[in-house]
Design an enzyme around this catalytic site. Structure first.
Site, PDB file in Angstrom:
ATOM      1  N   HIS A 265      38.323  -5.191  31.950  1.00 15.50           N
ATOM      2  CA  HIS A 265      37.499  -5.968  31.194  1.00 15.50           C
ATOM      3  C   HIS A 265      36.767  -7.164  32.272  1.00 15.50           C
ATOM      4  CE1 HIS A 265      37.248  -9.092  27.641  1.00 15.50           C
ATOM      5  NE2 HIS A 265      35.953  -8.818  27.776  1.00 15.50           N
TER       6      HIS A 265
ATOM      7  N   GLU B 115      33.863  -3.373  32.965  1.00 14.77           N
ATOM      8  CA  GLU B 115      33.325  -3.998  32.195  1.00 14.77           C
ATOM      9  C   GLU B 115      33.214  -5.362  32.839  1.00 14.77           C
ATOM     10  OE1 GLU B 115      31.993  -6.742  28.877  1.00 14.77           O
ATOM     11  OE2 GLU B 115      33.783  -7.210  30.018  1.00 14.77           O
TER      12      GLU B 115
ATOM     13  N   ASP C 201      29.787  -9.204  32.570  1.00 13.09           N
ATOM     14  CA  ASP C 201      29.008  -9.756  31.586  1.00 13.09           C
ATOM     15  C   ASP C 201      27.352 -10.519  32.695  1.00 13.09           C
ATOM     16  OD1 ASP C 201      30.722  -9.794  28.691  1.00 13.09           O
ATOM     17  OD2 ASP C 201      32.062 -10.843  30.767  1.00 13.09           O
TER      18      ASP C 201
ATOM     19  N   HIS D  25      30.630 -15.257  32.109  1.00 10.28           N
ATOM     20  CA  HIS D  25      30.180 -15.176  30.823  1.00 10.28           C
ATOM     21  C   HIS D  25      29.921 -16.353  29.874  1.00 10.28           C
ATOM     22  CE1 HIS D  25      32.641 -14.664  26.865  1.00 10.28           C
ATOM     23  NE2 HIS D  25      32.618 -14.157  27.116  1.00 10.28           N
TER      24      HIS D  25
ATOM     25  N   GLU E 216      27.940  -5.091  30.184  1.00 10.72           N
ATOM     26  CA  GLU E 216      27.589  -6.235  28.967  1.00 10.72           C
ATOM     27  C   GLU E 216      26.022  -7.115  29.125  1.00 10.72           C
ATOM     28  OE1 GLU E 216      30.648  -8.090  27.068  1.00 10.72           O
ATOM     29  OE2 GLU E 216      28.662  -9.573  25.464  1.00 10.72           O
TER      30      GLU E 216
END
Ligand code: G3P
Ligand code: MG
Length: 247
Positions: free
Chosen positions: A10, A37, A39, A52, A112
């Protein structure tokens, strides 16, 4: 269906490195994670960057918003010192830099799309286009591609229009009423939900619908095993030190 890796780091390196930085990716790799993953948001000049929060202050030293600064300005800011002195000077990376690193290291990506408020369509479009450019060869060769995902319906729709050949996952906290119709309308291949809001019965329904099922953010091996037994296809974790990198 889910043709992607099962266990993802993450935000690059979970809680073992400053999130969404190149240092985080290096850390993930050091723990054997070749699936990640992160952002993506737009800087003031429209360049996608990996971060993020839409506001500076928590992980990026400074004040104001990501959308107030160019990618070059954000790259010169400190996104590492909050985590520890060893990471001081680590900048906000561009999306291009992160994708280039991941491709070079053969790290699979769940990208993401994280629009700042009001930038849903622009972020969805830009990230999808940039991903398509990075993966033009792989698209032509029919190889495994990254998976785009977003909480933003508008961003998912924009990504689909910009690059329909890229698969998308729909991110939710709790799987809402009417999810089957919405997922069909969006043309997503997977649902991504908060594992704490998932039930075994709902997991079964999602699988029966033929969708992939991905959970965030799973931080114990016991819970990971339980979710996999429920039919969950993949998950991201902050504890890359506790959960072994999967296939
Ligand atoms: O993509 C899964 C997870 O990252 C969603 O929540 O807030 O950590 O981006 P967040
Ligand atoms: Mg995320």
């Amino acid at each position: 269906m889910w043709s992607y890796p099962r266990t993802l780091a993450h935000r690059g390196g979970g809680t073992l490195a400053p999130e969404n930085t190149l240092a985080a990716l290096r850390c993930g790799l050091a723990y054997g994670y070749r699936a990640v993953e992160f952002d993506v948001m737009l800087a003031a000049d429209g360049v996608p960057v990996v971060v993020h929060d839409p506001e500076l202050g928590r992980t990026v030293a400074g004040s104001g918003h990501v959308s107030d600064y160019t990618a070059a300005q954000l790259g010169a800011m400190d996104a590492g010192a909050w985590f520890g002195p060893a990471f001081a000077g680590e900048g906000v990376p561009t999306f291009d830099a992160v994708v280039s690193y991941c491709k070079a290291q053969r790290i699979w990506m769940n990208i993401e799309i994280k629009p700042a408020p009001g930038f849903d369509v622009a972020t969805g479009e830009t990230v999808a286009r940039a991903t398509r450019e990075h993966f033009a060869q792989e698209i032509a060769a029919g190889e495994l591609l990254p998976l785009l995902s977003s909480f933003s319906i508008e961003a998912l729709q924009a990504a689909r229009e910009a690059a329909p050949e890229l698969a998308r996952g729909w991110l939710v906290e709790q799987i809402p009423d009417g999810w089957k119709r919405q997922a069909r309308e969006l043309g997503v291949v997977a649902l991504h939900c908060d594992h704490q809001q998932l039930t075994r019965a709902l997991a079964l329904e999602v699988k029966e619908e033929g969708l992939g099922l991905f959970c965030y953010t799973v931080n114990t091996p016991e819970r990971a095993s339980e979710l996999l037994a429920w039919g969950v296809d993949g998950f991201c974790t902050d504890r890359i030190d506790l959960i072994k990198a999967g296939k």
